[in-house]
Write a protein that holds these residues in place. Structure first.
Motif, PDB file in Angstrom:
ATOM      1  N   LEU A 119      43.151  45.611  38.715  1.00 31.38           N
ATOM      2  CA  LEU A 119      42.918  45.904  37.300  1.00 31.38           C
ATOM      3  C   LEU A 119      43.668  44.926  36.406  1.00 31.38           C
ATOM      4  O   LEU A 119      43.149  44.501  35.359  1.00 31.38           O
ATOM      5  N   LYS A 120      44.858  44.559  36.804  1.00 25.17           N
ATOM      6  CA  LYS A 120      45.622  43.590  36.012  1.00 25.17           C
ATOM      7  C   LYS A 120      44.883  42.266  35.912  1.00 25.17           C
ATOM      8  O   LYS A 120      44.771  41.671  34.829  1.00 25.17           O
ATOM      9  N   ARG A 121      44.354  41.764  37.039  1.00 24.09           N
ATOM     10  CA  ARG A 121      43.596  40.505  37.011  1.00 24.09           C
ATOM     11  C   ARG A 121      42.349  40.628  36.145  1.00 24.09           C
ATOM     12  O   ARG A 121      42.007  39.718  35.382  1.00 24.09           O
ATOM     13  N   LYS A 122      41.663  41.749  36.242  1.00 22.72           N
ATOM     14  CA  LYS A 122      40.439  41.949  35.475  1.00 22.72           C
ATOM     15  C   LYS A 122      40.705  41.932  33.969  1.00 22.72           C
ATOM     16  O   LYS A 122      40.031  41.213  33.205  1.00 22.72           O
ATOM     17  N   LEU A 123      41.689  42.727  33.540  1.00 22.51           N
ATOM     18  CA  LEU A 123      41.974  42.810  32.101  1.00 22.51           C
ATOM     19  C   LEU A 123      42.591  41.522  31.564  1.00 22.51           C
ATOM     20  O   LEU A 123      42.343  41.135  30.419  1.00 22.51           O
ATOM     21  N   ALA A 125      41.876  38.537  32.663  1.00 24.10           N
ATOM     22  CA  ALA A 125      40.762  37.593  32.531  1.00 24.10           C
ATOM     23  C   ALA A 125      39.963  37.855  31.267  1.00 24.10           C
ATOM     24  O   ALA A 125      39.382  36.940  30.678  1.00 24.10           O
ATOM     25  N   GLU A 126      39.923  39.106  30.809  1.00 24.38           N
ATOM     26  CA  GLU A 126      39.221  39.440  29.561  1.00 24.38           C
ATOM     27  C   GLU A 126      40.037  39.066  28.326  1.00 24.38           C
ATOM     28  O   GLU A 126      39.522  39.143  27.209  1.00 24.38           O
ATOM     29  N   GLY A 127      41.298  38.685  28.499  1.00 24.38           N
ATOM     30  CA  GLY A 127      42.155  38.365  27.360  1.00 24.38           C
ATOM     31  C   GLY A 127      42.776  39.582  26.714  1.00 24.38           C
ATOM     32  O   GLY A 127      43.235  39.519  25.567  1.00 24.38           O
ATOM     33  N   LEU A 128      42.818  40.718  27.447  1.00 24.59           N
ATOM     34  CA  LEU A 128      43.322  41.961  26.869  1.00 24.59           C
ATOM     35  C   LEU A 128      44.829  41.926  26.639  1.00 24.59           C
ATOM     36  O   LEU A 128      45.364  42.684  25.832  1.00 24.59           O
ATOM     37  N   PHE A 129      45.535  41.043  27.364  1.00 23.89           N
ATOM     38  CA  PHE A 129      46.989  41.000  27.251  1.00 23.89           C
ATOM     39  C   PHE A 129      47.471  39.870  26.349  1.00 23.89           C
ATOM     40  O   PHE A 129      48.668  39.618  26.252  1.00 23.89           O
ATOM     41  N   GLY A 130      46.554  39.191  25.674  1.00 20.34           N
ATOM     42  CA  GLY A 130      46.928  37.972  24.958  1.00 20.34           C
ATOM     43  C   GLY A 130      47.634  38.195  23.639  1.00 20.34           C
ATOM     44  O   GLY A 130      48.843  38.048  23.523  1.00 20.34           O
ATOM     45  N   LYS A 131      46.899  38.594  22.620  1.00 19.30           N
ATOM     46  CA  LYS A 131      47.427  38.640  21.258  1.00 19.30           C
ATOM     47  C   LYS A 131      48.329  39.858  21.068  1.00 19.30           C
ATOM     48  O   LYS A 131      47.947  40.982  21.397  1.00 19.30           O
ATOM     49  N   VAL A 221      43.610  53.896  29.391  1.00 16.73           N
ATOM     50  CA  VAL A 221      44.852  53.816  28.617  1.00 16.73           C
ATOM     51  C   VAL A 221      45.111  52.389  28.166  1.00 16.73           C
ATOM     52  O   VAL A 221      45.478  52.132  27.006  1.00 16.73           O
ATOM     53  N   ALA A 222      44.921  51.432  29.075  1.00 15.23           N
ATOM     54  CA  ALA A 222      45.154  50.025  28.734  1.00 15.23           C
ATOM     55  C   ALA A 222      44.241  49.576  27.597  1.00 15.23           C
ATOM     56  O   ALA A 222      44.675  48.894  26.662  1.00 15.23           O
ATOM     57  N   ARG A 223      42.979  49.966  27.637  1.00 17.65           N
ATOM     58  CA  ARG A 223      42.039  49.543  26.583  1.00 17.65           C
ATOM     59  C   ARG A 223      42.359  50.221  25.253  1.00 17.65           C
ATOM     60  O   ARG A 223      42.221  49.611  24.182  1.00 17.65           O
ATOM     61  N   ALA A 224      42.767  51.480  25.281  1.00 17.80           N
ATOM     62  CA  ALA A 224      43.131  52.172  24.036  1.00 17.80           C
ATOM     63  C   ALA A 224      44.354  51.527  23.401  1.00 17.80           C
ATOM     64  O   ALA A 224      44.413  51.335  22.182  1.00 17.80           O
ATOM     65  N   THR A 240      62.927  48.588  36.125  1.00 21.79           N
ATOM     66  CA  THR A 240      62.208  47.826  37.155  1.00 21.79           C
ATOM     67  C   THR A 240      60.749  48.220  37.284  1.00 21.79           C
ATOM     68  O   THR A 240      59.995  47.576  38.021  1.00 21.79           O
ATOM     69  N   ASP A 241      60.325  49.278  36.600  1.00 26.14           N
ATOM     70  CA  ASP A 241      58.934  49.737  36.694  1.00 26.14           C
ATOM     71  C   ASP A 241      58.057  48.974  35.710  1.00 26.14           C
ATOM     72  O   ASP A 241      58.396  48.852  34.534  1.00 26.14           O
ATOM     73  N   PHE A 242      56.919  48.489  36.199  1.00 27.79           N
ATOM     74  CA  PHE A 242      55.939  47.828  35.340  1.00 27.79           C
ATOM     75  C   PHE A 242      54.598  48.524  35.506  1.00 27.79           C
ATOM     76  O   PHE A 242      54.197  48.856  36.627  1.00 27.79           O
ATOM     77  N   THR A 243      53.903  48.735  34.387  1.00 28.61           N
ATOM     78  CA  THR A 243      52.577  49.349  34.405  1.00 28.61           C
ATOM     79  C   THR A 243      51.599  48.471  33.628  1.00 28.61           C
ATOM     80  O   THR A 243      51.996  47.570  32.884  1.00 28.61           O
ATOM     81  N   ILE A 244      50.309  48.775  33.796  1.00 34.58           N
ATOM     82  CA  ILE A 244      49.282  48.055  33.042  1.00 34.58           C
ATOM     83  C   ILE A 244      49.475  48.290  31.547  1.00 34.58           C
ATOM     84  O   ILE A 244      49.228  47.406  30.716  1.00 34.58           O
ATOM     85  N   CYS A 245      49.940  49.475  31.182  1.00 39.45           N
ATOM     86  CA  CYS A 245      50.204  49.787  29.771  1.00 39.45           C
ATOM     87  C   CYS A 245      51.238  48.831  29.185  1.00 39.45           C
ATOM     88  O   CYS A 245      51.149  48.437  28.019  1.00 39.45           O
ATOM     89  N   ASP A 246      52.226  48.433  29.994  1.00 38.39           N
ATOM     90  CA  ASP A 246      53.250  47.493  29.523  1.00 38.39           C
ATOM     91  C   ASP A 246      52.627  46.161  29.123  1.00 38.39           C
ATOM     92  O   ASP A 246      53.007  45.552  28.117  1.00 38.39           O
ATOM     93  N   PHE A 247      51.664  45.682  29.905  1.00 40.52           N
ATOM     94  CA  PHE A 247      51.035  44.392  29.624  1.00 40.52           C
ATOM     95  C   PHE A 247      50.099  44.481  28.423  1.00 40.52           C
ATOM     96  O   PHE A 247      49.953  43.515  27.665  1.00 40.52           O
ATOM     97  N   ALA A 248      49.451  45.637  28.230  1.00 38.84           N
ATOM     98  CA  ALA A 248      48.510  45.784  27.115  1.00 38.84           C
ATOM     99  C   ALA A 248      49.227  46.031  25.789  1.00 38.84           C
ATOM    100  O   ALA A 248      48.674  45.740  24.725  1.00 38.84           O
ATOM    101  N   ALA A 249      50.452  46.573  25.848  1.00 35.72           N
ATOM    102  CA  ALA A 249      51.179  46.911  24.616  1.00 35.72           C
ATOM    103  C   ALA A 249      51.672  45.650  23.906  1.00 35.72           C
ATOM    104  O   ALA A 249      51.705  44.558  24.472  1.00 35.72           O
ATOM    105  N   ASP A 250      52.065  45.835  22.664  1.00 33.87           N
ATOM    106  CA  ASP A 250      52.599  44.720  21.877  1.00 33.87           C
ATOM    107  C   ASP A 250      54.040  44.404  22.239  1.00 33.87           C
ATOM    108  O   ASP A 250      54.515  43.288  22.025  1.00 33.87           O
TER     109      ASP A 250
END
Length: 413
Positions: A119-123, A125-131, A221-224, A240-250
């Motif tokens: 899921l991390k690679r997919k999102l 690649a979509e640029g969800l973690f960029g801005k 959750v990541a998309r929201a 030490t815990d990392f989640t997809i939400c961490d990458f999607a957040a500001d």
């Protein structure tokens, strides 16, 4: 000795018999097979998965029906090492035996870990973690999305109240564990944005296992979080815990307490900063007033303030000098213009026909007053007017005598 007459079977009968043999063998009704996935096909409409498992020497075809694929936490891929649990049977239509998979797990790495990376690679690649959006420096309202009963909400509220009590806290309780958690978290983020009731959001929970934290790795959750126009701080688990939400957040905070510290300024630091600004402002005002006082003293000691009448007399003398010089310049300019005018008037008078007439000459004009330039244009008995310097003489032509032309005038060489 009686010989058994062999039976003639149809292909279907033979395949059906072989299938029954396979299904009656207790060693084949439940097997665990380790191998590498190849020829993977995902039929999304039916939900069935078709693949092959291979090792260094052999290959076996396999199928996993939709009622079992729904439980998968990851997407199988070619080249992935897996352990499959299922049964071996025969597909009668082709007479080929294959493995009917009921459960599939990655070999060596957990299914949740693989699902996380996929899921991390997919999102990504979509640029969800960029801005990333800027966290406001002085938020008025802070939204908190977490469990109402966990230690996280207590830590967040304590830190916010201590650091920045001026901010209003809007709390939205959600489940942070279990199958209902992800939909509730995503809905809470969307609700805050829809109602626009916060300047910054804190989304998170305390620590736990990967399974406990999994709702924050769900795609919904990541998309929201990524779609939120309100800046989001993710605070899930421990440092030490990392989640997809961490990458999607500001902004990612290592703990819920740290998220509260990142969301608001410290009132003690603000008070110290204000005291410093007040001190610098007072110093600046004192400096300006001191400079103005020195300037006034310098002006008071200048000559214009000590003897203003003398200063005015000096200015009058300068004005008188300028006025005298201006008058002299204007007189010379007028005299020069008079001289030029007299010269040009004399030249114009010399060219005037009236000046010629004043020397005794006359101009012959016809009855219409037009000058006659040649004697050939006059006839005997014609009326003429002789224009003199001081009047006109009317006369009648009695005779016309033409002067003979000279050879040069006639054009003879």
């Amino acid at each position: 000795m009686n010989r058994i007459t062999p039976m003639v079977l149809s292909v279907t009968q033979l395949n059906t018999y072989i299938r029954s043999v396979f299904e009656q063998d207790p060693h084949l009704t439940q097997v665990f097979v380790s191998g590498e996935i190849s020829n993977f096909k995902n039929y999304y409409r039916s939900g069935h998965l078709y693949l092959s498992l291979k090792d260094e020497k052999s290959v076996i075809k396999a199928v996993m029906f939709a009622r079992y694929t729904e439980r998968l936490r990851f997407v199988p891929e070619d080249g992935m090492k897996v352990i499959a649990r299922g049964r071996v049977s025969v597909y009668e239509a082709t007479g080929q035996y294959q493995l009917y998979i009921e459960d599939l797990q990655p070999d060596g790495v957990g299914a949740l870990s693989i699902a996380f990376e996929q899921l991390k690679r997919k999102l990504e690649a979509e640029g969800l973690f960029g801005k990333k959006k800027q966290i406001p420096k002085y938020p008025e309202r802070i939204g908190v999305i977490t469990s109402p009963s966990g230690a996280a909400v207590h830590d967040i509220l304590t830190v916010l109240g201590r650091r920045y009590p001026a901010a209003e806290i809007v709390f939205c309780p959600v489940a942070v564990q279990g199958t209902e958690a992800a939909p509730q978290i995503a809905d809470a983020v969307e609700r805050f944005n829809r109602l626009n009731c916060a300047d910054v959001l804190i989304v998170g929970r305390g620590g736990g296992s990967l399974e406990d934290l999994w709702p924050f790795n769900e795609e919904s959750v990541a998309r929201a979080v990524a779609a939120s126009h309100i800046p989001v701080i993710s605070a899930v688990g421990h440092e030490t815990d990392f989640t997809i939400c961490d990458f999607a957040a500001d902004l990612r905070a290592p703990t819920p307490s740290a998220a509260a510290e990142l969301a608001v300024p410290d009132r003690m630091e603000l008070a110290a900063e204000l005291r410093g600004m007040r001190q610098r402002l007072n110093q600046a005002i004192e400096s300006v007033l001191s400079d103005a006082g020195r300037r006034i003293d310098q002006l008071s000691d200048s000559g214009v303030f000590r003897n203003p009448a003398e200063r005015l007399e000096q200015r009058k003398q300068v004005i008188t000098q300028f006025s005298s010089a201006l008058n002299g310049h204007m007189s010379r300019k007028i005299q020069s213009c008079h001289t030029i005018l007299s010269s040009e008037s004399g030249r114009l008078n010399a060219l005037s026909p009236l000046a010629v007439l004043s020397r005794g000459y006359a101009v012959a004009c016809d009855e219409n007053g037009s000058p006659i330039g040649s004697a050939s244009k006059v006839r005997k008995g014609e009326f003429l007017s002789m224009k003199m310097n001081d009047g006109n003489i009317d006369c009648v032509v009695e005779n016309v005598r033409m002067r003979k032309k000279k050879r040069s005038e006639a054009g003879v060489l």
